[in-house]
Scaffold this active site. Sequence first.
Site, short mmCIF file in Angstrom:
data_model
loop_
_atom_site.label_atom_id
_atom_site.label_comp_id
_atom_site.label_asym_id
_atom_site.label_seq_id
_atom_site.Cartn_x
_atom_site.Cartn_y
_atom_site.Cartn_z
N HIS A 156 0.84 -1.19 0.00
CA HIS A 156 0.00 0.00 0.00
C HIS A 156 0.88 1.24 0.00
CE1 HIS A 156 -2.95 2.80 2.26
NE2 HIS A 156 -3.23 2.82 0.98
N CYS A 168 -0.51 0.43 9.65
CA CYS A 168 -0.70 1.79 9.13
C CYS A 168 -2.12 2.01 8.60
CB CYS A 168 0.31 2.09 8.03
SG CYS A 168 1.99 2.23 8.63
N HIS A 169 -2.55 1.12 7.69
CA HIS A 169 -3.87 1.31 7.10
C HIS A 169 -4.69 0.04 7.07
CE1 HIS A 169 -1.05 4.32 5.50
NE2 HIS A 169 -2.04 5.15 5.79
N GLY A 170 -4.28 -0.95 7.88
CA GLY A 170 -5.11 -2.12 8.09
C GLY A 170 -5.17 -3.11 6.95
N PRO A 192 -6.52 -2.01 2.15
CA PRO A 192 -6.29 -1.15 0.98
C PRO A 192 -5.14 -1.58 0.06
CG PRO A 192 -5.43 -0.08 2.94
CD PRO A 192 -6.09 -1.36 3.40
#
Lengths: 269, 427, 183
Positions: free
Chosen positions: C127, C147-149, C162
């Site tokens: 990502h 950080c963003h799962g 993501p």
Amino acid sequence: MRLSKLTASLVAAASICLAAGAASASGGEAVLKDEHFSFEGLFGTYDKAAAQRGFQVYQESCSSCHSMSLVAIRNLGDPGAPFYDEEHPNPNESPVIKAIADMFTVTDGPDSEGDMFERSAKPFDHFPSPFANEQAARASNGGAFPPDFSVLVRAREHGPQYIYSLLTSYEDEAPEGVDMRPGMNYNPAFKGGMIGMPPPLFDELVEYSDGTQASVEQMAHDVVTFMAWASDPKMEQRKRMGWMVMIYLFIFALLMYGSYKAVWRDVEH
Amino acid sequence: MSGYPGYDPKSGFEKWLDARLPIVRLGYDTFIFPTPRNLNYWWTFGAILAVILMSQIITGIILAMHYVPHVSMAYDSVQHINRDIRFGWMLQPMHATGASMMFLAVYIHMFRGIYYGSYKSPREVLWIVGVVIYLLMMATGFMGYVLPWGQMSFWGATVITNLFSAIPLVGESVTSWLWGGFSVDNPTLQRFFSLHFVLPFAILGLVILHVWALHVPGNNNPTGVSVKNVDKDTLPFHPYYTVKDGFAIVVFLMVFATFVFFMPDALGHPDNYIRANPVVTPVHIVPEWYYLPFYAMLRAVPDKLGGVIVMFGAIAVLFVLPWLDTSKVRSMRYRPLAKLFFLIFVLVCIGLGWAGAKSPTDLVFATAVDEHGVATGFSFLWLARILTLYYYAFFLVILPVLGLVEKPKARPESIEKSVLKSNAGEA
Amino acid sequence: MAETVSTSAQDPSRRDFIYIATGAAGAVGAGLFVWPLIDQMNPAADTQALSTTELDMSGIEEGQQIIAKWQGKPVFIRHRTQKEIDEARAVDVATLKDPQTDEQRLVPNKDGKYEPQYLIMLANCTHLGCVPIGDGAGDYDGWFCPCHGSHYDSAGRIRKGPAPKNLYLPPYQYLTDTLIKIG
């Protein structure tokens, strides 16, 4: 022309300034031999065979005291270097360079236990130094510090001639009137005549694989060629580029002059 | 003024932009500028200097991307640039040699200014800005020479910063403030790097002021006679002087390239390839060639503070030169005596450089041998003393007095007349 | 004819030629000179020489993971358990966001056989480059990027979140059964 005198004097000014700068280093007391090398002059290149033999001399004789820490093993296979191989332009892949690397052992680490360990060298490793630090080097050499070879040729006035002379000018007996300190050796090429380094070369010290007679003069010439390459490894590239730049600038200057004449053609000045 | 109609925006966009940001007009006014038609090649060094300054700034920014300003890594990082960075073997010598080239060009530029009286009214400020640029160049060049952290870097820095300790009362405080410690060390290196990076931009700003100050009165010229009729005496700078300067620049670049590619070490000192060592002083510390005349003056005076004053005074005197020279005639072409003294002055500067390169006790020539068998005679110390005396006398005595007593030769009525006459004479 | 042409008519074209030639020569020179100024920012010779790393994996216990460095980037080397391997192979590849079989995530050794216990991947989330948490983290017993799962499974394939791609594989080869050369 009115300015001819001024011109002459300013040109003289510039050239004397430059000459003064070049001559400003001290030295000159020691007598140097006027040995000629292949890499001198505007077109000079390193004699690869001599540099390869020089590497052997360095390996077998000099490297026990003199480090060469700025040079990596891979550098030996770079373009313009002693062991450049056209089939392996990338020295990291060259079998010759890999074989040379295998001759060395380097310290690496720390490992996962926090200990340093020894491994055989890789092309990217630098030449290992014979001593851990300057103090250790001095302690092993009677207080004298064997200088690093990496840039030594450029770090001495008339470097190639100086080092060649130093290696070939040892005399067994100091002339009368010269008071030798114990442990020192007499060498008229060295400033003051007294040098800590004992004569490093003697006839047949190494056995050249190409059959060249290993006289002191020959070995000195070879090792200086090798050291000159180590000091200025990009010299061949630089000179080649220099010629292209000079030719380009010359043509460009002619064109500029033509434009200048064309623009000023109808103007009295 | 028919030859110089000024900028006339034609297209709609040009008019629109000109009303908002007249940058095209600025370029036009700068380059389509009335310039005396009789400028010789000595006048091309201004443009040459501009090119080298830009070259130095560009190569300098690049070197700063790879250089490490730390005592333990500075030397190795310069070697790394030369050995491993792509084209580093070309860019690093370009920068180091470029400094010498810049001083070579600036010295010619300054001698030209003195010979043709370019500092005289109405160009005093132009001259003073130039001297400030020269002073900043000296500071920048000095700090740049320290960065490779070789033996000459270190000991040059030590010697020059120690000059400030000669200042009464505050000397010691000033030197330790300069060093950021009790000797030249890492803090010194780091601040020199910072200043060496930023000063060239100050120089660039001053160069813009220098060009601005040039554009108010316009160029001086070899006759020193002011422009009387713009149409007859001058030509637009572009294309006449852009091509002439361009040609001179290319020729100068050939000299530059010769040093960079074929003799990169000729202008440097071998000792600077030895790593800086604070406990071993080189036998003979010499600065770069362009500081040698001042170094000779420094050593000519037996007193520490006196030497420092004489050395800095040699530059300070340049600031007041416009008011020391009493002659109303600009160009020394028409001043036979001044011309003679000027030629001696140039030789004196060269001689000072020679003396600066030698050890003061070295002999210029021997006259006798003393009882120990050592030659005695005229030493470089005394040569430097005599030449220093002339250097000062030239500015403080010769130029002021000469203007009052010298009878200048007849000058041409106008620039145009001088051009026509000399051409007729040659034909 | 030639004699009748006045010099003023002839010269301009000759002059134009020299101006164009000069301008062209200058432009070519400037263009060539710009290249070194750009190229100097590319990886230097010493950096390039370090572009391969050899790594001995024999010391990594089953179920253990180490992070090695290659070209300055972190690399995961995980000695997978049989359970992790089985889980990774049980997945229907067609349902994946970035379809790859478990074997496509591996490199055969010198004999052409796979060593499925060793999984070697670049440790940067596809990502935005954070380093995911390992040791069976996330919903799929693999890695989880905080950080963003993004969730990766036990073969390092993106399963949720993501990230657009599976964790990248560095170029590497087996020198022996446990010794690899990355790069």
